[in-house]
Motif scaffolding. Structure first.
Motif: not given
Lengths: 334, 334
Positions: B32, B39, B41-46, B48, B50, B87, B145, B147
């Motif tokens: 990443q 960067a 990032l894929s976290i828990g389905g989101a 993002l 960064f 966000l 951060i 989306q």
């Protein structure tokens, strides 16, 4: 409040809190703005913890670590205290013109090693250079994203009368180490910083029980400042048994010579844990098997009496109030 | 590479890239780790974005903005360039002992105002104080951060022969403003920084078409450095029509006096956009209706010839290579 910024505004005690309240909270007010170690955000179905920390420690190299290791530990530990698994970090450097490249590389290697130990990835960065004399060596700001573990609810507001207070190891080593590394007092003692990444410790503890009310890392201001914050946020009293507080003999010696209270010296690898008394044996058992908490101990109890105060029971059984935090403490220790 | 950090390492050009490659990429390597503005990032389905940025601009107050406004714009714009809705932000301050509190409050107010305009929330912060002379006034590091919008794929590697190159407004105003604010040249000119939060601009553009190959904000190193990066990452040539590049008359005048190329002066509110030629009229139409891009213009074209190079067609029709970026440029402009 003074009209100019003082070192006390950066020491993590009362004046820092006033600055945050008066200036930052006043302007940045929103529902997610945090007074805890990290903000908790819900984005697209994921519950994330988000925290930032600037590192300006002087000197940047010290026994037991350097500014690179410290910059990872600080942010990893802030996420860990929210019960959040550290996932990703960013790092922003401000470096002084003329600073040796080999040192930058040494700190980067420390950062990478510590990040690997904590299981976190450094994914974004920034580098700025300030002219000679416009920044003291180098500053590093790290920011972290963690994923909150389900079923964990820890906060400085959740301490309850009857809870026990645990520290995960001997207190004040980092602050004492930095003090000695500055060579201002001509004292020579064998002390190394406790600087360490604590996600493994927290994960093991939460694997044992999720019934933990408060987890805090005792950094700027030390264990004493953290206890006063908990006492204030939870409207409880905290009674400490001074003989139970683990202090390394060298740290005790230095504190004796300089008239310092070890409870107010910074740690960078120590947790303050508040949990129901019935959970204490299992928590201690887990902590004693982890690498950075073999000297964990119960040091006191939460009470309904004397809310907002931390009371110290001395060796001879007398009770005295721990003087509340304030003043400059030790600047530039993190 | 030199053995010490030089101002050029912080100027955003070749030496900065070398430092990142040799020190940071070498140590922080992971899937990443980003070479782009943020960067992903894929976290828990989101999904993002960064990103982090340190702000050390000198002087911290300048016509058109201050370090507070700049610190929000820089990070908001880095997220925006990835097609990510900003966000949440964190901010970390390092402040010099003795710095006026009223100024800190002014910058906090600027930050809050700019964050509100960009629709982003400041949720976490940190304050450190360094002793007098150990930091120049104050530094601010913001981390954001965002989306990622579905269906948007922009990257410096995606420019294709035949694409057009658009800038969203006149170039070099921020760099020129900072240069004049330092009062080193005794030049008086009516120039204000272009510093602006650009999420609204990007959102409007992506609402019109998602068929955009590259979006970059031209900060350190200016539009010229960004174009060379795109030419290198995408293995293409870029041909510019020098007469089409919008430059404010005062900026042109200052550049003429000092022998500077406006394409290498920093902007803090300008986008470089690379998109298929057929999309250009619609993109320009949207940009001309947004507040910070009313002077948007097509300034050139991507070619298969001369990959890695930026070619300038002059007023008299001659073609000349834009000198590649390098050297110190202007330090401390962001």
């Amino acid at each position: 409040m003074n009209d100019v910024i003082t070192l006390a505004h950066g020491a993590g005690g009362r004046q820092t809190a006033e600055l945050i309240d008066r200036v930052f909270k006043a302007h940045f007010s929103n529902p997610q703005f945090t007074g805890d170690d990290a903000a908790v955000l819900s984005i697209g179905g994921a519950d994330l913890a988000f925290t930032t920390d600037g590192f300006i420690v002087s000197p940047p190299d010290f026994p037991g670590g350097d500014i690179g290791k410290l910059s990872i530990c600080g942010t990893v530990n802030d996420l860990s205290c929210m019960g959040a698994r550290p996932l990703y970090l960013s790092c922003a450097f401000v470096i002084e013109e003329g600073f040796p490249l080999a040192k930058v590389e040494k700190y980067a290697a420390s950062m990478a090693r510590t990040a690997a130990e904590a299981g976190v990835r450094i994914v974004a960065g920034d580098t700025k250079v300030a002219g000679k004399g416009q920044v003291d060596h180098l500053f590093i700001t790290t920011t972290g994203i963690g994923q909150c573990l389900a079923g964990v609810h820890t906060s400085g507001t959740l301490a309850r009368p009857g809870d026990v207070v645990i520290v995960s190891g001997d207190v004040g080593r980092h602050g004492c180490t930095i003090l000695l590394a500055r060579n201002q007092f001509g004292i020579d003692a064998d002390v190394t910083s406790d600087c360490a990444p604590l996600w493994g410790t927290v994960e093991a503890m939460l694997g044992q029980t999720k019934d933990i009310h408060v987890i805090r890392d005792a950094t700027r201001g030390g264990v004493g400042t953290v206890l006063y914050e908990i006492a204030s946020q939870s409207h409880v009293g905290i009674h400490l048994d001074s003989q139970s507080v683990p202090v390394h003999p060298s740290v005790r010696g230095v504190c004796g010579m300089l008239g310092l209270e070890p409870l107010y010296l910074a740690c960078e690898g120590r947790l303050v844990i508040v949990a129901p008394e019935c959970e204490a044996p299992a928590i201690l058992d887990v902590l004693h098997r982890q690498p950075y908490s073999q000297d964990a101990a119960v040091i006191g109890q939460v009470t309904a009496e004397q809310p907002g105060r931390v009371i110290l029971r001395t060796e001879i059984g007398a009770e005295t109030m721990l003087p509340p935090p304030g003043g400059e403490l030790l600047p530039r220790i993190c």
